[in-house]
Design a protein around this motif. Structure first.
Motif, short mmCIF file in Angstrom:
data_model
loop_
_atom_site.label_atom_id
_atom_site.label_comp_id
_atom_site.label_asym_id
_atom_site.label_seq_id
_atom_site.Cartn_x
_atom_site.Cartn_y
_atom_site.Cartn_z
N ASN A 96 -78.74 -144.12 -26.89
CA ASN A 96 -77.82 -143.30 -26.11
C ASN A 96 -76.37 -143.48 -26.56
N SER A 97 -76.17 -143.87 -27.80
CA SER A 97 -74.82 -144.11 -28.31
C SER A 97 -74.04 -142.80 -28.42
N ILE A 98 -72.78 -142.87 -28.07
CA ILE A 98 -71.91 -141.70 -28.18
C ILE A 98 -70.92 -141.89 -29.33
N VAL A 99 -70.83 -143.12 -29.86
CA VAL A 99 -69.90 -143.41 -30.94
C VAL A 99 -70.17 -142.51 -32.14
N GLN A 100 -71.46 -142.43 -32.51
CA GLN A 100 -71.81 -141.63 -33.68
C GLN A 100 -71.36 -140.19 -33.51
N GLU A 102 -68.82 -139.04 -31.88
CA GLU A 102 -67.38 -138.87 -32.09
C GLU A 102 -67.05 -138.91 -33.57
N ASN A 103 -67.74 -139.80 -34.30
CA ASN A 103 -67.45 -139.93 -35.73
C ASN A 103 -67.94 -138.73 -36.54
N GLU A 104 -68.92 -138.00 -36.02
CA GLU A 104 -69.48 -136.90 -36.80
C GLU A 104 -69.34 -135.57 -36.08
N GLU A 105 -68.23 -135.42 -35.36
CA GLU A 105 -67.85 -134.15 -34.74
C GLU A 105 -68.93 -133.54 -33.87
N GLY A 106 -69.59 -134.38 -33.13
CA GLY A 106 -70.51 -133.88 -32.12
C GLY A 106 -71.88 -133.50 -32.63
N LYS A 107 -72.16 -133.73 -33.91
CA LYS A 107 -73.49 -133.41 -34.44
C LYS A 107 -74.37 -134.65 -34.40
N PRO A 108 -75.44 -134.60 -33.62
CA PRO A 108 -76.32 -135.78 -33.52
C PRO A 108 -77.00 -136.08 -34.84
N ARG A 109 -77.26 -137.35 -35.08
CA ARG A 109 -77.83 -137.78 -36.36
C ARG A 109 -79.26 -137.33 -36.57
N SER D 94 -57.41 -142.11 -30.63
CA SER D 94 -56.80 -140.91 -30.07
C SER D 94 -56.94 -140.84 -28.55
N PHE D 95 -56.21 -139.91 -27.94
CA PHE D 95 -56.08 -139.87 -26.49
C PHE D 95 -57.41 -139.66 -25.78
N ASN D 96 -58.33 -139.00 -26.45
CA ASN D 96 -59.58 -138.68 -25.77
C ASN D 96 -60.79 -139.36 -26.39
N SER D 97 -60.57 -140.47 -27.06
CA SER D 97 -61.66 -141.17 -27.74
C SER D 97 -62.65 -141.77 -26.73
N ILE D 98 -63.91 -141.68 -27.06
CA ILE D 98 -64.95 -142.26 -26.21
C ILE D 98 -65.54 -143.52 -26.86
N GLN D 100 -64.06 -146.27 -27.85
CA GLN D 100 -63.58 -147.50 -27.22
C GLN D 100 -64.35 -147.79 -25.95
N LEU D 101 -64.63 -146.75 -25.17
CA LEU D 101 -65.37 -146.94 -23.91
C LEU D 101 -66.74 -147.56 -24.15
N GLU D 102 -67.42 -147.08 -25.21
CA GLU D 102 -68.75 -147.62 -25.47
C GLU D 102 -68.67 -149.08 -25.88
N ASN D 103 -67.64 -149.40 -26.68
CA ASN D 103 -67.51 -150.78 -27.14
C ASN D 103 -67.08 -151.74 -26.04
N GLU D 104 -66.42 -151.23 -25.00
CA GLU D 104 -65.93 -152.12 -23.96
C GLU D 104 -66.53 -151.81 -22.59
N GLU D 105 -67.80 -151.40 -22.61
CA GLU D 105 -68.58 -151.21 -21.38
C GLU D 105 -67.92 -150.31 -20.35
#
Lengths: 309, 309, 309, 309
Positions: A96-100, A102-109, D94-98, D100-105
């Motif tokens: 359920n990671s959301i980091v990926q 953000e890094n890939e402009e909203g396209k799931p891996r 950036s202002f709307n990054s998510i 950081q939230l995932e990394n810091e619970e």
């Protein structure tokens, strides 16, 4: 295989002393109520023979295993255009990671992480109301398993809708990148409902049989997908089917498989059989602990592996 | 297979018009001098028959393909303890990423990304000087391929030593977490040298034959690894062998494979054959562009796939 | 200020019961030998009066506090071109993180994280041998503090060279992006040596006095930098001087400051005074625990804050 | 200051040729309609004198500048407990990054990034309906500025509600970590409404005056916050007020400030004045391009800086 029933029985007996191991998923309230000591196995070979043991005829929430079926449906409707919406690579992070994103402009891996399956739900919705899309998915799984009893557990679906904040976050996040065509509540509605499909191991093994038999269900004679597409779905299951434990599953079991947090796993021995296991206790990657072990034992004793003779 | 030579020839002919496509790796100065229009193919089946085309008998720098052989060697020396040092999961990032290392306390995700292979070099060094370790690796590859002509290209090794800052960074980073037993310059010395192995497609296909034949080289009769270990190495190649393009390779080709930035790829059709291709132009994931295409065509025409009958 | 000596004495007395709190840095072996119960304070106001207490005249390893001086030196040599090599933003991660470097193509976020200070060392090396560059830095700090006794502790420098794998990794990583002009071992040699400067609180407070006095050392009459540059260096200290604890330090203390893992902190009250504190025990962000408290108490009792009257 | 009006006029004249530079935010549809050639400045000194130029009496959407006021309100209601919900460190993203939230619970790094301000909205909601909370915020800003005309622009609020998928994602994500007490739609409702406050530069400068005057509005005589809290809010504005451009703003302007994507910036010269600027075109960090320049010119010509005499 002559003694396959014997092998299945042995595996069940060997694991009885460990019933209850692992941690039952509790983030969906309804799932937390499941008896942790359940264990079911069902094998359907390409000739249609069934071998089973334990709680193989009790329904459980198949959760993410359903993503195999929605992907198959979406490929049927949209063909290779599906890959404009989701990638085909392992994610290297949790389900359920959301980091990926953000890094890939909203396209799931890939279509098997939550974000990817939500994108697939959006594709299944094309031209439909949510109710219709959900109905289509249920009928498709009934058709695959040749069993009209299969249904969604409404209590589980409702439970997810009420608490699935992380998945709703994923959907809104993708929507913010313009990656969903339909309203977020429609998309997650479809997603939560197909994850709430309740099936038995026996039903699940039948539903996956087409993947073991070159795209055709040998029991019904229906050709579900082409031989090539069956291979490709198996490839995705192998590389991405167990989240960040996919490499380990490939190493230990050596078969394409897809797990769900309900404790179910569907595995495919191409040319040989479709296998479903269920045990609610999960390992640290969120995959069924005893279910993975059962499959490892089965692969070892049958010699089934895609990686060598 | 009766007409395998015909298939190999057809593939070569079909790709001739595209010779020169892709981007030749230039980060190792010596590699940048390679003629981008080279293309070689060699298939050795489990009966020992050889089918080949194009520049199949010209040596090239096998680079990361060598990681399959050093992993095999390290497993022989250290058994499953190897997995204390490296993981078995796809990385979800590029071949030389250091981000993953920081997030996971210096433990590489798998033995096929650069950091992982550097950790494997450290294991191969156990009890050896760097010179001895390098010698052992060369002799092991000669033994696998049954060809004593195989050698390291000293100009390539020297070129990497002089410019491989990123890999030196990875090694120092792992060292800072206490994850290397030997001095950094020894470890990267071994790593750079085994990456500089120069082999032909024919030699490479022979060297990989044990992976197609249950761990035993049918031409020499030597049992290199157990049947189970051969399967497991194949599993790792399939899930991790093409960096962040592993999922795509599994989807398109459907065979375990390991690529190198020199443009070589070793692929394994379990129970059928070992295949080596070489073409220097790379795609955006750093894998041989025409080499991947050649393997996709070969898999399609022979029907070889681990994912289905 | 009439009773500044009284305030300094009070702070020292108040902290005596807590001597030994915090965790002494042990990643540089020489630092681990320091007596954890040390505490020194020295305040030099812009009129040149000195107020001090505790172990204020004992030398300690200033470590990263030295980055303020090398930045000042680099700005003198290269002017605003310095910002082509390093950024001016807080990093949002720990002092030795390499993740940020990978995400931003090897350009460090600011001159006070390790990677940024290594880039500054590279700039100070321009036209020099490492020995000359180190000599220039030492003479510059002697000039700032008007004290020729200041020297590098060779045992600390050697200790860092032998064990500073992470910093060597950072330097090689930047080199791989073409971001260093000089050989890695030259650059880290300069870096490790300036971090090994041994100074007393009294010396350190004198060395920072120009930052409190519009760029000019009022005791020597030397103009070190322009008024504007002094402000800008203070701005960088405030936003980036305490790694991932910079926001907290600004919130609690309200003054520009730069900390080092040796337990020293240099703080600047613009127009008022330069302050140095030293206590080896560190908090979870790697900044001196009692040193931060001493500065918070000093700011509170004097009313010094850049953030309000 | 005798010639402050002259300085303000000069700055306006100097920037007239550049009107229209920068990129107007278009992610909120209503904001995209703003005339990009607007530029307003207003300075209110601690004696209450007002100096202004350009479009200083035209309302604009203050957007994230409002976060200063909601933070002040939340600190009044919850005191230092606020910091259990949000941190005080620059985010490095950036202002709307998510991410950081995932990394810091799910805990936002500071109250000025979007996630942090959403957490603050949740705190302001305590004991209130959304309508009441929104009313309280509006009345608080009216009280700060001593101007009952200040109101929310309902078209902007509605526009954000309809399209703010990313912020809704952030809120759901925090909710999934149990970090919000109220329903997501209530929280984002409050957030979107306070961001839609419409104010003129003159009103905004008055509203921020308490931060320049030790917590007390000298025009009304009201003590808004303690001297210490005013300093601390200024500290947060300086380290975190311009997202990932905060370091650069501190370096160039040297004053605490908070920007909004509507093109407004509130800056504070402690002990001197409160300043508001507005120009819709943004730079690459999402801060007003001409507004930042105007503040840099103002700081330069007045000598105002927190970083030195």
């Amino acid at each position: 295989m002559a003694d396959l029933q014997g092998i299945v029985d042995e595996i069940y007996e060997a694991l009885v002393p460990r019933l209850g191991e692992g941690r039952v998923a509790d983030y969906i309230p309804q799932l937390a109520h499941v008896d942790p000591r359940k264990l079911g196995l069902a094998v359907v070979d390409v000739d249609g023979s069934v071998y089973k043991a334990g709680d193989c005829d009790e329904t459980f929430s198949i959760q993410s295993v359903s993503k195999v079926f929605t992907l198959t449906l979406a490929l049927g409707k949209h063909g290779e255009n599906v890959w404009r919406r989701v990638g085909r690579e392992p994610s290297g992070s949790s389900f359920n990671s959301i980091v990926q994103l953000e890094n890939e402009e909203g396209k799931p891996r890939n279509p098997f992480i939550n974000a990817g399956a939500i994108a697939i739900s959006d594709l299944v919705l094309a031209g439909h109301t949510p109710r219709e899309a959900i109905g289509e998915i249920v009928r498709f799984v009934q058709y695959l398993a040749n069993d009209e009893q299969i249904a969604i557990d409404p209590a589980v679906a409702k439970s997810e809708l009420a608490t699935g904040y992380r998945n709703i976050a994923l959907a809104n996040f993708m929507r913010s990148f313009g990656r969903l065509d339909h309203p977020v509540d429609h998309v997650v509605g479809v997603y939560f409902h197909h994850c709430a499909l309740a099936m038995t191991c026996t039903q699940l093994a039948h539903a996956g049989l087409f993947l073991a038999a070159a795209g055709r269900n040998p029991l019904t004679g229906h050709t579900v997908v082409s031989r090539e597409r069956a291979r490709r779905i198996n490839a995705l299951m192998l590389t991405c089917g167990h989240y960040d434990g996919s490499g380990d599953f490939a190493y230990r079991v050596g078969l394409p498989g897809k797990s769900g947090v309900g404790g179910g796993i569907l595995a495919v021995a191409p040319g040989k059989a479709s296998v479903a296991v269920w045990s609610p206790g999960l390992n640290h990657n969120g995959n069924s602990l005893l279910g993975s072990l059962a499959l490892e034992m089965l692969a070892h004793r049958t010699g089934w592996s895609v990686f060598g003779p």
